[in-house]
Write an enzyme that holds these catalytic residues in place. Structure first.
Site, PDB file in Angstrom:
ATOM      1  N   GLU A   1      30.217  62.156  13.891  1.00  0.00           N
ATOM      2  CA  GLU A   1      30.169  60.898  13.147  1.00  0.00           C
ATOM      3  C   GLU A   1      28.829  60.197  13.359  1.00  0.00           C
ATOM      4  O   GLU A   1      28.261  60.236  14.445  1.00  0.00           O
ATOM      5  CB  GLU A   1      31.298  59.975  13.599  1.00  0.00           C
ATOM      6  CG  GLU A   1      32.688  60.480  13.234  1.00  0.00           C
ATOM      7  CD  GLU A   1      33.776  59.496  13.613  1.00  0.00           C
ATOM      8  OE1 GLU A   1      33.451  58.333  13.920  1.00  0.00           O
ATOM      9  OE2 GLU A   1      34.954  59.890  13.608  1.00  0.00           O
TER      10      GLU A   1
ATOM     11  N   VAL B   1      25.441  63.816   8.663  1.00  0.00           N
ATOM     12  CA  VAL B   1      25.884  65.123   8.176  1.00  0.00           C
ATOM     13  C   VAL B   1      27.186  65.009   7.393  1.00  0.00           C
ATOM     14  O   VAL B   1      27.926  65.961   7.233  1.00  0.00           O
ATOM     15  CB  VAL B   1      25.998  66.155   9.315  1.00  0.00           C
ATOM     16  CG1 VAL B   1      24.634  66.485   9.871  1.00  0.00           C
ATOM     17  CG2 VAL B   1      26.921  65.658  10.423  1.00  0.00           C
TER      18      VAL B   1
ATOM     19  N   SER C   1      30.188  63.173   7.682  1.00  0.00           N
ATOM     20  CA  SER C   1      31.538  63.209   8.253  1.00  0.00           C
ATOM     21  C   SER C   1      32.523  62.447   7.371  1.00  0.00           C
ATOM     22  O   SER C   1      33.693  62.837   7.241  1.00  0.00           O
ATOM     23  CB  SER C   1      31.537  62.620   9.669  1.00  0.00           C
ATOM     24  OG  SER C   1      31.083  61.270   9.663  1.00  0.00           O
TER      25      SER C   1
ATOM     26  N   ALA D   1      33.509  64.581   4.291  1.00  0.00           N
ATOM     27  CA  ALA D   1      34.386  65.674   4.710  1.00  0.00           C
ATOM     28  C   ALA D   1      35.802  65.168   4.936  1.00  0.00           C
ATOM     29  O   ALA D   1      36.786  65.823   4.553  1.00  0.00           O
ATOM     30  CB  ALA D   1      33.840  66.323   5.976  1.00  0.00           C
TER      31      ALA D   1
ATOM     32  N   ASP E   1      27.379  64.262  -1.280  1.00  0.00           N
ATOM     33  CA  ASP E   1      28.112  64.645  -0.072  1.00  0.00           C
ATOM     34  C   ASP E   1      29.503  65.163  -0.417  1.00  0.00           C
ATOM     35  O   ASP E   1      29.943  66.207   0.065  1.00  0.00           O
ATOM     36  CB  ASP E   1      28.236  63.450   0.874  1.00  0.00           C
ATOM     37  CG  ASP E   1      26.898  62.942   1.371  1.00  0.00           C
ATOM     38  OD1 ASP E   1      25.879  63.631   1.135  1.00  0.00           O
ATOM     39  OD2 ASP E   1      26.866  61.863   1.984  1.00  0.00           O
TER      40      ASP E   1
END
Length: 477
Positions: free
Chosen positions: A159, A163, A165, A168, A210
């Protein structure tokens, strides 16, 4: 779809540890997953932003790399009209986070009410990414939820590291809810719905790259997306001689943070200034927001070429502009998820120039990636990455940590590393590194040197895995 890819050992580990995960939930919730209904498991990876980054909201082409680390969600429907969510951390010494809400209360609230509720409850803000899936599906897809559910979450995506998080988590949740309640949602649409969760319920002004990577990414391939608004071009194989890593700077990143929001707003201010200079008609739709009749660039800064910008518009731009001065002269912006703050000083020139040049850089990068192999091509890719990183800094989205990591990579053996840049929304987070396949030892050396400089032990991100659409879902029981 009802499948699980056998090669994904992290999913097998998640399933095998479900009983142990439930046992970590406080005793008042020990009837978790006690319904006779089947259990469904989904998975969505994080991503490294190879190129494009913050230019996504201005219509740029972006290139994204789905990473090995992923979020898993297990869901089971039950007859009670409640939604219970337990997020069990990977570390065994950390306690589970719990959230419960009446389903009728959740689904009867509008976006602004939900956003305010989660904003006012910092301890439950994480749950907005999960509960928001139900709210968005009701409003955008006319879904009906007559039964509640239990959801258990395990995330291996770091977190605050840039990237993705949050995406996702949104995607794994949305995929789980769709499977459990038998909703058919095409993959690209699922990504757009997840973006609405983040924009409208969480309140973070992110683009869609993302979520699209978490849904549609393919293992060991670069996802190519034209963000106008979400034109999925497909995926590109990474040449065999190249490998991608991420190195964590230790500086926490957030797309809800002031720097990202300021730069995004400044880019839309720049588009408004250009539209005025070009004589494009505009219409105010509410205080601070308007629409522009733009058949020339279709509403996207990225469609303006760098030479045209420098020749026609850059000479008329101030470096900085206060929000108040902008509103006095231009009334508002076309962005639907940010507003101009009269008290803020905005970097309008750098924030406008970045997506215009970044779109050109990403197209160049993609052409090189598709067109050839060898060290010379790899070095060209790396130079484009370094240019992108420097442009982030000019916008005000750099950081001492990410700058130091990029400098370390650039100063090490050219046979090992080709390029590096800040990933995602900037102002900290992770640096994406492009290097020679098998250069993992050199990556560890770069991380060790960073530790010597800063005292921080950086995590290294490696590997790749498929998106949620390719994974599908796994039924248990």
């Amino acid at each position: 779809m009802n499948k699980c890819i056998p090669a994904l050992s992290d999913t097998h580990a998640f399933v095998e540890s479900l009983d142990a995960s439930v046992a970590r939930i406080p005793s008042g919730w020990r009837n978790f997953f006690d319904s006779p209904g089947e259990l469904i498991v989904t998975r969505a990876p994080g991503r490294l932003d190879l190129m494009g980054g913050i230019a996504d909201y201005s219509g740029s082409l972006v290139l994204q790399w789905p990473i090995q680390s992923a979020v898993h969600v297990a869901i089971q429907r039950h007859s009670n009209k409640t939604l219970r969510v337990a997020s069990v951390p990977e570390a065994p010494n950390k306690t589970a986070r719990l959230f419960e809400i009446n389903l009728d209360e959740l689904l009867g609230s509008d976006y602004s009410t939900l956003r305010a509720r989660f904003s006012d409850e910092p301890e439950n803000h994480w749950a907005a990414y999960v509960a928001g899936a139900f709210a968005v599906l009701v409003r955008e897809k006319n879904a009906a939820f007559s039964e509640g559910a239990d959801l258990l979450i395990r995330s291996a995506v770091p977190e605050g590291k840039g990237v993705s998080s949050s995406a996702a988590l949104e995607v794994a949740t949305m995929q789980a809810v769709a499977a459990a309640y038998e909703l058919r949602i095409p993959a690209p649409e699922m990504a757009l719905l997840c973006q609405k969760v983040e924009n409208l319920v969480v309140g973070a002004p992110c683009g869609v790259m993302d979520q699209m990577t978490a849904v549609c990414g393919e293992e060991n391939r670069v996802l190519e997306l034209l963000c106008q608004p979400a034109d999925l071009k497909g995926t590109v194989s990474l040449p065999n001689q190249l490998e991608i890593w991420g190195i964590d700077s230790g500086i926490r990143h957030s797309v809800g943070g002031a720097d990202y929001r300021t730069v995004r707003t400044a880019a839309f201010m720049g588009y408004r200034i250009i539209a005025e200079l070009a004589g494009l008609p505009s219409k105010q739709i509410d205080a601070g927001h308007l629409v522009i009749d733009d058949k020339r660039w279709n509403g996207y800064l990225a469609n303006i070429s760098p030479p045209e910008f420098e020749r026609e518009y850059a000479p008329h731009f101030p470096e900085q502009m206060s929000g108040q001065k902008f509103l006095d002269n231009y009334e508002g912006i076309t962005d639907t998820v940010t507003s101009v703050d009269p008290s803020v000083e905005y970097p309008v020139l750098a924030a406008t120039r970045h997506p215009i040049y970044e779109h050109a850089r990403v197209n160049s990068f993609a052409a090189i990636l598709k067109g050839g192999k060898g060290n010379e091509q790899a070095r060209k890719l790396g130079e484009v990455m370094y240019e992108s990183h420097e442009s982030y800094s000019r916008c005000g989205l750099g950081s001492n940590g990410t700058d130091a990591l990029v400098a370390l990579v650039r100063g090490m053996a050219a046979d090992d590393f080709y390029g590096a840049k800040i990933t995602g929304g900037g102002s900290g987070g992770t640096v994406a590194v492009l290097g020679r396949r098998g250069a993992g030892e050199a990556v560890c050396k770069a991380a060790a040197r960073y530790r010597e400089q800063t005292g921080y032990e950086p995590a290294i991100i490696s590997g790749s895995s498929p998106g949620a659409s390719a994974f599908g879902y796994l039924k248990i029981g």
